[in-house]
Scaffold this active site. Structure first.
Site, PDB file in Angstrom:
ATOM      1  N   ASP A   1      29.773  52.241  39.009  1.00  0.00           N
ATOM      2  CA  ASP A   1      31.446  52.549  38.140  1.00  0.00           C
ATOM      3  C   ASP A   1      30.865  53.657  37.132  1.00  0.00           C
ATOM      4  O   ASP A   1      29.603  54.345  36.946  1.00  0.00           O
ATOM      5  CB  ASP A   1      31.410  51.312  37.510  1.00  0.00           C
ATOM      6  CG  ASP A   1      32.946  51.796  36.501  1.00  0.00           C
ATOM      7  OD1 ASP A   1      33.490  52.753  36.356  1.00  0.00           O
ATOM      8  OD2 ASP A   1      33.076  50.223  36.477  1.00  0.00           O
TER       9      ASP A   1
HETATM   10  C1  BGC Z   1      36.261  52.034  35.287  1.00  0.00           C
HETATM   11  C2  BGC Z   1      37.105  51.389  36.803  1.00  0.00           C
HETATM   12  C3  BGC Z   1      36.818  53.156  37.606  1.00  0.00           C
HETATM   13  C4  BGC Z   1      36.417  54.512  36.772  1.00  0.00           C
HETATM   14  C5  BGC Z   1      36.887  55.299  37.264  1.00  0.00           C
HETATM   15  C6  BGC Z   1      35.547  53.186  35.418  1.00  0.00           C
HETATM   16  O1  BGC Z   1      35.849  52.939  33.603  1.00  0.00           O
HETATM   17  O2  BGC Z   1      35.700  50.492  35.645  1.00  0.00           O
HETATM   18  O3  BGC Z   1      37.378  50.959  37.543  1.00  0.00           O
HETATM   19  O4  BGC Z   1      37.524  53.773  38.761  1.00  0.00           O
HETATM   20  O5  BGC Z   1      36.059  53.831  35.853  1.00  0.00           O
HETATM   21  O6  BGC Z   1      37.830  55.998  37.121  1.00  0.00           O
END
Ligand code: BGC
Length: 738
Positions: free
Chosen positions: A275
């Site tokens: 993530d």
């Molecule tokens: C989130 C993810 C997301 C990623 C990319 C993160 O803050 O937890 O779910 O896909 O950002 O934007």
């Protein structure tokens, strides 16, 4: 021989015209051939995912970036791609990714609302449409579906998943994977799916985002893994690690999760991404000393691609030189990344037609599907004296901060949906009624009640009042936890105020989570819970209010009386002192009552035991009568198939759809089993008076669980089964597994 293959492969890669000649060349061979050409630095470039657009062209030309995220402009995506394809030494295409969570331009209801449809077919269609629109802008990888089981509505991200139940989560997850990826990843409209967040992220303590979780291995396996396993088996191309730690180990550094379970046990061979900076955040967790240490831990745990910590690109060369990360680990990661790029056909078709999106976005059939999904996702919670549908009313008062809030009704995680294309309930209701419009409040947190008198006066002139309340988009989603789940601002006061006019009052709640709406229910005659319904929320709600469509949604999460009851879910284990329904509530406790005089069962003295509405609940404009379930074969072998049927009759006046739900209880296990578990559902449409025998076939193998010995088995014994319209209705019928 090796040289010949290499020549053929590079020929295929570099000259697109000649490619078809070599189209059958096995992807694995292409990957190996390409990897044999790559320097360590080029490999690390592939493992690096960076946020941005055309400004990343320089990095792409140097082979320092494998994937970009957060760019939705086809011209910019093409610019980065051109740098990769024309200037980088090995011409490896860039993979453009994006959070396409519930639609790209045409926004569908939030995933929690989609789960309320109990209709995998419409959910799959929504994901397909999202893929068609997003790929037309050059995006070939989405970070969806979110498969996190969420049982605490204080957590803002409940909006992004399918709610509290593993079975529903599995069905929704499979539907989304199929929809995004289509039949074949190499189709230009296919978008690689990403199962996220692996794992347990939704179990954050206290519903506070990013918080620690304590989940036992058994509970991971029985509750949190199934949707990931099912999506993996359905061919999901990628997986994202979660921010949280479980029992002290952050997922991004958890070898047991990412290698032992995901690869060795499940045999899944897709690509793992972190993530956003979740590798880097292992420093704040206190699991890694510094950025270099995070890279070592993440790659050795099984991560392939680094989203935005830059630890891989900055430190893996040293780590390899020091022998702390082996070249074999790097090759594993790069192999998974390149395999995906080949599967997506990016080497042959790296560019997107920059005019395509104009033809594709908001196509009429996309809007129609989004409307159908919004219709099916709305849950009717109350309908006293059948005030709904409002088919006879001519003049209605429309009020409330969500009635004409085109941005807010789209919900969380909407980067590309445009408010100009949203149709609000106010606009749609104007086509059906003579509308008096008095907003009452400007936004959901507004406490200014100065126009309430005006609203009440307007109510006196209307045949009925529809008040649109709920949450602004920003109140749910990532990092948007709440400890109080009542309607914000003076929204409850607005409902109470219009109720004084003595007209039929209908409340429509547009929100990202189950709110605690008990006092609001008392002040309205009918309540429709539409979640954040997306682009076509307005027309969908107008059809439901007018009676052109009949509500069929069912709650994918338990609705609480008070946030203090969280976490609360229907499929819990039993205590040794289950509440027997005779709880004494706060105001009924005698003064100086004896310590044990209340009976000593498991409930809250103030809210009692039960929730406000159980999982699976939802009314219709018609009524359905369930017969007693008939089990055809009440004694089964472990390889048998249970057949159970129930007579369902539409006893009301409207043709309507009922979500018939099948629940099972394994009465005694080597470990305590949930009091009930959803094991099947069907959407059944019946005309007034029509009767249908609804049949379920449940393979006994689906009663398996991870038992005391941590084996996945069906344990013989007594079971109960319910077929009902929600998780709290119906009477059990028994069967035996021998
Ligand atoms: C989130 C993810 C997301 C990623 C990319 C993160 O803050 O937890 O779910 O896909 O950002 O934007």
């Amino acid at each position: 021989m090796k040289k010949t293959i290499l020549f053929l492969v590079l020929g295929a890669i570099m000259s697109s015209g000649a490619f078809t000649t070599f189209a059958q060349t096995d992807i694995d061979q292409k990957v190996e051939a390409l990897m044999s050409q790559m320097t360590l630095r080029e490999k690390l470039g592939q493992m690096n995912q960076v946020s941005g657009g055309a400004e990343l062209s320089g990095m792409a030309a140097k082979g320092e970036v494998g994937s970009i995220l957060n760019c939705a402009d086809p011209a910019q995506i093409n610019a980065v791609q051109r740098a990769a394809m024309e200037k980088s030494r090995l011409r490896i295409p860039i993979l453009a990714s994006r959070d396409v969570i519930h639609g790209f331009r045409t926004i569908f209801p939030i995933p929690l609302g989609q789960a309320a449809t109990f209709d995998p077919a419409i959910v799959e269609k929504g994901a397909r449409i999202a893929a068609v629109e997003a790929t037309a802008s050059g995006i070939r990888w989405t970070f969806s579906p979110m498969l996190d089981i969420s049982r605490d509505p204080r957590w803002g991200r409940v909006a992004e998943g399918a709610g509290e139940d593993p079975y529903l989560d599995v069905q929704m997850g499979i539907a989304m994977v199929k929809g995004y990826q289509g039949e074949d990843l190499s189709d230009p409209t296919a978008m690689a799916a990403c199962m996220k967040h692996f794992v347990g992220y939704g179990a954050a303590e206290g519903g506070r985002d990013y918080n620690s979780t304590m989940i036992s291995e058994r509970s991971l396996r029985n509750t949190y893994f199934p949707a990931f396993k099912a999506a993996a088996d359905a061919g999901a191309a990628t997986l994202m690690t979660s921010f949280n730690e479980i029992d002290g180990v952050p997922s991004t550094g958890n070898k047991w999760l990412l290698k032992d379970v995901l690869r060795d046990e499940w045999g899944w061979n897709g690509m793992v991404v972190t993530d956003w900076n979740s590798a880097g955040e292992m420093i704040a967790h206190g699991f890694s000393r510094d950025l270099k240490h995070t890279a070592e831990q993440a790659v050795n745990a099984g991560v392939d691609m680094d989203m935005m910590s830059f630890g891989f690109i900055s430190h893996l060369e040293e780590l390899v030189a020091e022998g702390k990360v082996s070249e074999a680990e790097i090759d594993r990661a790069v192999r998974n990344i390149l395999k995906l790029k080949f599967e997506l056909g990016l080497f042959e078709n790296p560019y997107v037609d920059e005019k395509l999106s104009e033809k594709v976005d908001y196509a009429p059939e996309h809007l129609e599907a989004a409307k159908q999904c919004a219709v099916e996702s709305a849950v009717l919670l109350k309908n006293n004296k059948n005030v709904l549908p409002l088919d006879k009313a001519k003049t209605i008062l429309v009020t409330g901060p969500l009635a004409d809030a085109p941005y807010e009704q789209l919900g969380t995680w909407v980067f590309d949906g445009e408010r100009e294309h949203t149709v609000t309930p106010l606009a749609a209701l104007r086509n059906e009624y003579n509308v008096i419009w008095e907003p009452g409040l400007k936004y959901s947190r507004d406490n200014n009640t100065s126009s309430f008198a005006k609203v009440r006066k307007a109510a006196a002139k209307a045949d009925a009042v529809v008040v649109f309340v709920g949450e602004e988009s920003i109140l749910s989603g990532e990092a948007h936890s709440l400890s109080n789940l009542d309607l914000q601002g003076a929204q409850s006061e607005l409902i109470a105020e219009v109720a004084k006019a003595g007209k039929p009052i209908v409340a429509v709640v547009m929100a990202g989570r189950p709110l605690t709406i008990e006092r609001d229910l008392a002040n309205c005659d009918a309540m429709l819970y539409s979640f954040h319904p997306g682009t076509m929320g307005g027309p969908a709600i107008a059809d439901l209010l007018k009676g052109k469509a009949v509500p069929s949604g069912k709650l994918p999460m338990t609705f609480l009386r008070d946030a203090g009851q969280a976490p609360f879910y229907y499929n819990h284990n039993n205590t040794g002192r289950p509440c027997n329904g005779s709880e004494t509530l706060l105001n009924d406790i005698p003064i100086a009552a004896g310590q044990t005089s209340l009976g000593c069962t498991s409930y809250y003295l103030d809210t009692g035991y039960g929730p406000l509405f159980p999982f699976g609940y939802g009314l219709s404009y018609t009524t359905f009568k369930y017969g007693t379930p008939v089990v055809e074969n009440a004694e089964l072998e472990r390889d048998g198939v249970l057949r159970v049927s129930v007579e369902l009759k539409n006893t009301g006046k409207y043709e309507a759809t009922e979500v018939v739900q099948l629940y099972v209880q394994d009465k005694v296990g080597s470990v305590v089993r949930p009091v009930k578990e959803l094991k099947g559902f069907q959407r059944v449409t019946l005309a007034p008076g029509q009767v249908r025998n609804v049949m379920f076939e449940l393979p006994v193998s689906e009663l398996a669980f991870w038992n005391f010995d941590m084996e996945y088995v069906v344990e013989p014994g007594d079971f109960n089964i319910w077929v009902a319209g929600d998780s709290a209705s119906g009477s059990p019928v028994g069967f035996i597994v021998k």
